[in-house]
Design an enzyme around this catalytic site. Sequence first.
Site, PDB file in Angstrom:
ATOM      1  N   ALA A 221      -3.512   7.504  -5.634  1.00 46.37           N
ATOM      2  CA  ALA A 221      -2.103   7.117  -5.617  1.00 46.37           C
ATOM      3  C   ALA A 221      -2.071   5.624  -5.936  1.00 46.37           C
ATOM      4  O   ALA A 221      -2.136   4.775  -5.046  1.00 46.37           O
ATOM      5  CB  ALA A 221      -1.487   7.396  -4.260  1.00 46.37           C
TER       6      ALA A 221
ATOM      7  N   ALA B 241       0.851  -1.206   0.000  1.00 39.32           N
ATOM      8  CA  ALA B 241       0.000   0.000   0.000  1.00 39.32           C
ATOM      9  C   ALA B 241       0.878   1.244   0.000  1.00 39.32           C
ATOM     10  O   ALA B 241       2.095   1.159  -0.130  1.00 39.32           O
ATOM     11  CB  ALA B 241      -0.904  -0.024   1.221  1.00 39.32           C
ATOM     12  N   ASN B 242       0.264   2.412   0.118  1.00 38.35           N
ATOM     13  CA  ASN B 242       1.029   3.660   0.236  1.00 38.35           C
ATOM     14  C   ASN B 242       0.291   4.607   1.175  1.00 38.35           C
ATOM     15  O   ASN B 242      -0.779   4.273   1.688  1.00 38.35           O
ATOM     16  CB  ASN B 242       1.247   4.285  -1.152  1.00 38.35           C
ATOM     17  CG  ASN B 242      -0.052   4.646  -1.831  1.00 38.35           C
ATOM     18  OD1 ASN B 242      -0.812   5.486  -1.350  1.00 38.35           O
ATOM     19  ND2 ASN B 242      -0.356   3.972  -2.932  1.00 38.35           N
ATOM     20  N   ARG B 243       0.842   5.784   1.393  1.00 41.32           N
ATOM     21  CA  ARG B 243       0.344   6.668   2.445  1.00 41.32           C
ATOM     22  C   ARG B 243      -0.801   7.578   2.024  1.00 41.32           C
ATOM     23  O   ARG B 243      -1.175   8.484   2.757  1.00 41.32           O
ATOM     24  CB  ARG B 243       1.477   7.547   2.968  1.00 41.32           C
ATOM     25  CG  ARG B 243       2.563   6.774   3.671  1.00 41.32           C
ATOM     26  CD  ARG B 243       3.578   7.731   4.278  1.00 41.32           C
ATOM     27  NE  ARG B 243       4.777   7.022   4.679  1.00 41.32           N
ATOM     28  CZ  ARG B 243       4.859   6.300   5.806  1.00 41.32           C
ATOM     29  NH1 ARG B 243       3.831   6.211   6.612  1.00 41.32           N
ATOM     30  NH2 ARG B 243       5.979   5.679   6.103  1.00 41.32           N
TER      31      ARG B 243
END
Length: 240
Positions: A114, A48-50
Site C-alpha cells: 500500500a 503512513a497507512n493501515r
Amino acid sequence: RSRRMGQPHEILDGIERYFGVSAPLAGLRALVTSGPTHEPIDPVRYIANRSSGRQGHAIAAACAALGARVTLVSGPSAQPDPAGVTTTHIETARQMLAACQAALPADAAIFAAAVADWHVARQSELKLKKTPDVTPPALALVANPDILATIAAAGPARPRPVIGFAAETHQLETHAEDKRRRKNADWIVANDVNPASGIMGGAENEVHLVTADGIETWPRLDKSEVARRLADRIAQVLST
Ligand code: CTP
C-alpha cells in the site's frame, strides 16, 4: 565447518530431481512488494497507512514454497521476514522503487504494498515545533513514483505477469479493470476495503481476480490461502 542450510528453492530442486515431482516455480524469480510506506515529515513524524503486510508477505512465502527465488521489498511491518525469501526493508516509496529496480530481472512481480501516493515536499531536518498562536504548518505534498506502472513499463526487463492490487470502497470491478489498463498490469487482485469488511489489517481477504479474460470472484479466504491460489495461478501461466 558448519553446513549451510539449503534455501527452499534449492531443496525443492533436489526433491524434484530425486522423486520426479515438480516444484512449478523452480528456477523462476518473483518480486513481491508488501506493507505500507512511511513518508517522513520531520525526524519524528511520518505519513503512513493501515496496511499490515500480511497479504504481501503470504504471497512471498507461497511463491517460495513453489520453488521460486523470491525478493520481498517490504515497508515497515510487524510481519516476520518469510523463511527462504530475500527481504529488503525500506521506508519510503522512492526507496521501494529503487529496491524493486535492483531486484530485476524477475519472471513475475506482485505489487501488494500500500504505497503512499504522496511524500512531503520539504522534509524538515529539525523537529517541527508548535508555537502558540502561530498557524499550524501546511504540508506541501508531491506525487510518489508509481512502482507498479514503472516496472510494468520496464521494456525487455518487464516481468510477466505483473500483478497489482486495488483497494476499493465502491464500484470495485469497474475501478479495478480501469486500474489494470491504466497501469499496464496483467492482473489486478481487487479487494473491498470498507471498514465493515475487516479486510485491511485482518486475517482474511475476499478478492476478485481481474484479468484480460474477465473477472473471477473468489470466496472469503485466509490471506495465506489467497496467496497459495495466486501462486498456483502464476505457476500455471508461467508453465504454458
Ligand atoms: N502502487 C505502486 N506504487 C504507487 C502506488 C500504487 O506500486 N505509488 C501499486 C500498489 O502496490 C497496488 C496498486 O498499485 O498494486 C494500487 O494502485 P493505487 O492507484 O494506489 O490504487 P488504490 O490504492 O486502490 O488507490 P486509488 O483508488 O486511489 O487509485
